[in-house]
Design a protein around this motif. Structure first.
Motif, mmCIF file in Angstrom:
data_model
loop_
_atom_site.group_PDB
_atom_site.id
_atom_site.type_symbol
_atom_site.label_atom_id
_atom_site.label_comp_id
_atom_site.label_asym_id
_atom_site.label_seq_id
_atom_site.Cartn_x
_atom_site.Cartn_y
_atom_site.Cartn_z
ATOM 1 N N TYR A 246 0.804 -1.248 -0.087
ATOM 2 C CA TYR A 246 0.107 -0.119 0.052
ATOM 3 C C TYR A 246 0.774 1.289 -0.033
ATOM 4 C CZ TYR A 246 -3.778 3.145 1.405
ATOM 5 O OH TYR A 246 -4.703 4.112 1.298
ATOM 6 N N ILE A 247 1.885 1.279 0.676
ATOM 7 C CA ILE A 247 2.757 2.419 0.892
ATOM 8 C C ILE A 247 3.617 2.632 -0.590
ATOM 9 C CG2 ILE A 247 5.050 3.263 2.138
ATOM 10 C CD1 ILE A 247 4.271 2.013 4.376
ATOM 11 N N ARG A 248 3.939 1.697 -0.999
ATOM 12 C CA ARG A 248 4.795 1.600 -2.280
ATOM 13 C C ARG A 248 3.675 2.094 -3.310
ATOM 14 N NH1 ARG A 248 6.527 -3.386 -2.740
ATOM 15 N NH2 ARG A 248 4.830 -4.076 -3.864
ATOM 16 N N ASP A 249 2.596 1.568 -3.426
ATOM 17 C CA ASP A 249 1.462 2.059 -4.462
ATOM 18 C C ASP A 249 1.253 3.674 -4.368
ATOM 19 O OD1 ASP A 249 -0.664 1.300 -6.566
ATOM 20 O OD2 ASP A 249 -1.839 2.408 -5.057
ATOM 21 N N LYS A 250 1.030 3.849 -3.303
ATOM 22 C CA LYS A 250 0.811 5.375 -3.082
ATOM 23 C C LYS A 250 1.745 6.258 -3.342
ATOM 24 C CE LYS A 250 -3.099 4.162 -2.079
ATOM 25 N NZ LYS A 250 -4.096 4.299 -3.154
ATOM 26 N N ARG A 251 3.251 5.540 -2.996
ATOM 27 C CA ARG A 251 4.319 6.472 -3.349
ATOM 28 C C ARG A 251 4.348 6.694 -4.753
ATOM 29 N NH1 ARG A 251 8.330 4.479 1.415
ATOM 30 N NH2 ARG A 251 8.126 6.264 2.659
ATOM 31 N N LEU A 252 4.329 5.387 -5.565
ATOM 32 C CA LEU A 252 4.273 5.450 -7.080
ATOM 33 C C LEU A 252 3.441 6.506 -7.539
ATOM 34 C CD1 LEU A 252 4.724 1.619 -7.702
ATOM 35 C CD2 LEU A 252 6.250 3.359 -8.277
ATOM 36 N N THR A 253 2.094 6.690 -7.209
ATOM 37 C CA THR A 253 1.139 7.653 -7.624
ATOM 38 C C THR A 253 1.813 8.910 -7.694
ATOM 39 O OG1 THR A 253 -0.700 6.215 -7.138
ATOM 40 C CG2 THR A 253 -0.919 8.589 -7.459
ATOM 41 N N ARG A 254 2.380 9.229 -6.623
ATOM 42 C CA ARG A 254 2.908 10.686 -6.208
ATOM 43 C C ARG A 254 4.190 10.938 -7.182
ATOM 44 N NH1 ARG A 254 1.478 13.759 -1.945
ATOM 45 N NH2 ARG A 254 -0.444 13.139 -1.011
ATOM 46 N N CYS A 255 4.644 9.971 -7.408
ATOM 47 C CA CYS A 255 5.965 10.115 -8.443
ATOM 48 C C CYS A 255 5.277 10.284 -9.765
ATOM 49 C CB CYS A 255 6.830 8.754 -8.600
ATOM 50 S SG CYS A 255 7.824 8.555 -7.041
ATOM 51 N N HIS A 286 9.107 -1.201 -10.422
ATOM 52 C CA HIS A 286 8.160 -1.141 -9.699
ATOM 53 C C HIS A 286 7.085 -0.140 -10.409
ATOM 54 C CE1 HIS A 286 8.481 -3.531 -6.373
ATOM 55 N NE2 HIS A 286 9.517 -2.893 -5.561
ATOM 56 N N TYR A 287 7.630 0.831 -10.903
ATOM 57 C CA TYR A 287 7.032 1.717 -11.860
ATOM 58 C C TYR A 287 6.577 1.251 -13.016
ATOM 59 C CZ TYR A 287 5.849 6.320 -14.073
ATOM 60 O OH TYR A 287 5.226 7.473 -14.471
ATOM 61 N N ALA A 289 5.819 -1.944 -13.532
ATOM 62 C CA ALA A 289 4.632 -2.849 -13.185
ATOM 63 C C ALA A 289 3.425 -2.063 -12.844
ATOM 64 C CB ALA A 289 5.142 -3.786 -11.986
ATOM 65 N N ARG A 290 3.453 -0.809 -12.384
ATOM 66 C CA ARG A 290 2.047 -0.410 -12.117
ATOM 67 C C ARG A 290 1.643 0.445 -13.103
ATOM 68 N NH1 ARG A 290 0.060 3.398 -8.132
ATOM 69 N NH2 ARG A 290 -2.108 4.193 -9.023
ATOM 70 N N PHE A 291 2.360 0.883 -14.156
ATOM 71 C CA PHE A 291 2.020 1.900 -15.248
ATOM 72 C C PHE A 291 2.264 1.579 -16.488
ATOM 73 C CE2 PHE A 291 2.868 5.037 -11.418
ATOM 74 C CZ PHE A 291 1.640 5.149 -11.355
ATOM 75 N N GLY A 292 2.895 0.522 -16.666
ATOM 76 C CA GLY A 292 3.101 -0.117 -17.944
ATOM 77 C C GLY A 292 4.188 0.578 -18.768
ATOM 78 N N CYS A 293 4.901 1.463 -18.204
ATOM 79 C CA CYS A 293 6.207 2.151 -19.027
ATOM 80 C C CYS A 293 7.187 2.411 -17.824
ATOM 81 C CB CYS A 293 5.433 3.170 -19.712
ATOM 82 S SG CYS A 293 4.753 4.570 -18.615
ATOM 83 N N THR A 294 8.135 2.973 -18.508
ATOM 84 C CA THR A 294 9.347 3.595 -17.498
ATOM 85 C C THR A 294 8.895 5.101 -17.143
ATOM 86 O OG1 THR A 294 10.624 4.544 -19.258
ATOM 87 C CG2 THR A 294 10.919 2.001 -18.961
ATOM 88 N N PRO A 295 9.635 5.481 -16.070
ATOM 89 C CA PRO A 295 9.475 6.899 -15.696
ATOM 90 C C PRO A 295 9.929 7.696 -16.871
ATOM 91 C CG PRO A 295 10.454 5.416 -13.884
ATOM 92 C CD PRO A 295 10.383 4.689 -14.912
ATOM 93 N N THR A 296 10.776 7.419 -17.625
ATOM 94 C CA THR A 296 11.665 8.353 -18.444
ATOM 95 C C THR A 296 10.221 8.207 -19.861
ATOM 96 O OG1 THR A 296 13.833 7.527 -18.305
ATOM 97 C CG2 THR A 296 13.267 8.617 -20.510
ATOM 98 N N ASP A 297 9.696 7.167 -20.033
ATOM 99 C CA ASP A 297 8.570 7.084 -20.805
ATOM 100 C C ASP A 297 7.558 8.280 -20.814
ATOM 101 O OD1 ASP A 297 9.782 5.351 -22.569
ATOM 102 O OD2 ASP A 297 9.004 3.850 -21.854
ATOM 103 N N THR A 298 7.175 8.266 -19.361
ATOM 104 C CA THR A 298 5.868 9.208 -18.876
ATOM 105 C C THR A 298 6.495 10.691 -19.100
ATOM 106 O OG1 THR A 298 5.203 7.429 -17.131
ATOM 107 C CG2 THR A 298 4.797 9.651 -16.815
#
Length: 310
Positions: A246-255, A286-287, A289-298
C-alpha cells in the motif's frame, strides 16, 4: 450542426465524452474558458439551461478515470449517479465520477467552475473514491471555503502567471480539495465493522499523509495508530493489501504525478528519492509494473502532449 451538437463537442473536448441537451435550443447561449493546471483542468462555464448525459458507451475505452468537481454560482444543479439523486447549491461543491453513467442538469442560466481531477490523485490522498460520486460538500466555512476562495483566486490570476505557477496552483487546489472532503463520514467504508473500518481508515490516512517520511514502515504506522503490528497487517490483508504494498503504491502515484508535470525540473532520481525510493532500479521496476512504462517514457509522453496542445 445544431446547438446541442456544438455544445456537446465543446464540453466533450474539455472534460470527456458526453451528450448535451439544451433546454431551449433555439435561444441557447453558452461560453466556456478552460486552463491546464498541470495534472488538473480548470474551467469557467456560463450557459443557459442544459442537461448532460454520460453513458457507459462514452467511457468504454478510457484508460484513466477522472472526477469532476462542480461549483455552481447562480442556481442549484441537479445530479443523478448510481442510486443517488442530489442537488448542489451555490456555496457547495459536487463530486461527479467520470467512470459511471450520470445525468447533470440546471434549468436556468448558471455559472459553474469545474475542476477535472485524476481519480488516482484523489485516491492517493484520500483513499477509496467509490463513495464520492454524487456527494455534495458544504463550502461555506472552514477548509471548504478556503478551497473555493483558492479556485476564485486562481481564475482571477490565471492570465498573469506562467505554466510552472499554474502547475503549483493545481497541486495546491488538489490538496485543499482532498483536505475539505477527508473528514466526511460518508466516504468511510461501510462494508466493515465500524471499529475495524475506523482503524483501517486511520492507518491508510496516516500513510497517505506521511509518504515523504523516509522512515515510514509498518511498525511506525501501527505505533502511530495505537494498534499492534499484527492487527494492522490483518486489517490490510482483509482488504487484499499488504502494508508495504500500500505504501509503495501510493508513493508510485505521487511520483507519477510529478513526472506528469511538464515544468517540473527535478531529475528522475530526485523524484524517486522524494517519495521514499532509494534504489533507482527497484523504483523503475515497480513503476513499470504499475504503469506499464518507464518513468522516462512518462516524462517524454507528457512533454509531447504539451507540445501538441501548444
Amino acid at each position: 450542426m445544431n446547438k446541442d451538437e456544438v455544445w456537446t463537442r465543446t464540453l466533450s473536448d474539455t472534460y470527456f465524452p458526453l451528450s448535451a441537451k439544451c433546454a431551449r435550443p433555439e435561444t441557447f447561449k453558452g461560453s466556456l474558458q478552460s486552463w491546464r493546471l498541470g495534472n488538473l483542468g480548470l474551467s469557467e462555464m456560463n450557459c443557459d439551461g442544459v442537461k448532460y448525459i454520460r453513458t457507459r458507451s462514452h467511457f468504454t475505452n478510457e484508460q484513466e478515470s477522472s472526477l469532476l468537481i462542480t461549483i455552481p454560482h447562480k442556481s442549484d444543479v441537479c445530479f443523478q449517479q448510481g442510486a443517488r439523486d442530489t442537488s448542489c447549491s451555490p456555496g457547495s461543491f459536487l463530486v461527479e465520477r467520470g467512470d459511471l453513467p450520470y445525468e447533470f442538469s440546471h434549468g436556468q442560466a448558471n455559472k459553474l467552475w469545474v475542476l477535472k481531477v485524476p481519480t488516482a490523485s484523489v485516491r492517493s490522498r484520500l483513499g477509496a473514491t467509490d463513495r464520492l460520486g454524487a456527494l455534495t460538500f458544504d463550502a461555506s466555512s472552514g477548509v471548504g471555503s478556503y478551497f473555493l476562495g483558492s479556485v476564485r483566486n486562481t481564475i482571477e490570476s490565471i492570465e498573469l502567471i506562467g505554466d510552472a505557477a499554474r502547475e503549483m496552483a493545481g497541486q495546491h487546489l488538489l490538496d485543499l480539495l482532498c483536505l475539505s472532503m477527508r473528514s466526511d463520514n460518508r466516504i468511510l467504508d461501510s462494508t466493515a465493522s465500524t471499529i475495524r473500518a475506523a482503524h483501517l481508515q486511520r492507518a491508510e490516512q496516516f500513510i497517505r499523509d506521511n509518504l515523504a517520511n523516509p522512515n515510514l514502515n509498518s511498525q511506525v504506522v501501527a505505533e502511530s495508530c495505537g494498534i499492534s503490528l499484527r492487527y494492522l497487517q490483518r486489517l490490510f490483508a482483509e482488504n487484499d493489501h499488504s502494508v508495504v504494498g500500500y505504501i509503495r503504491d501510493k508513493r508510485l502515484t505521487r511520483c507519477h504525478e510529478m513526472l506528469r508535470m511538464v515544468n517540473n525540473t527535478s531529475t528522475m532520481a530526485q523524484i524517486a528519492h522524494k517519495w521514499g525510493f532509494y534504489d533507482q532500479a527497484q523504483f523503475c521496476k515497480h513503476y513499470r509494473a504499475r504503469f506499464g512504462c518507464t518513468p522516462t517514457d512518462t516524462r517524454k509522453q507528457t512533454r509531447l502532449e504539451a507540445m501538441a496542445r501548444s
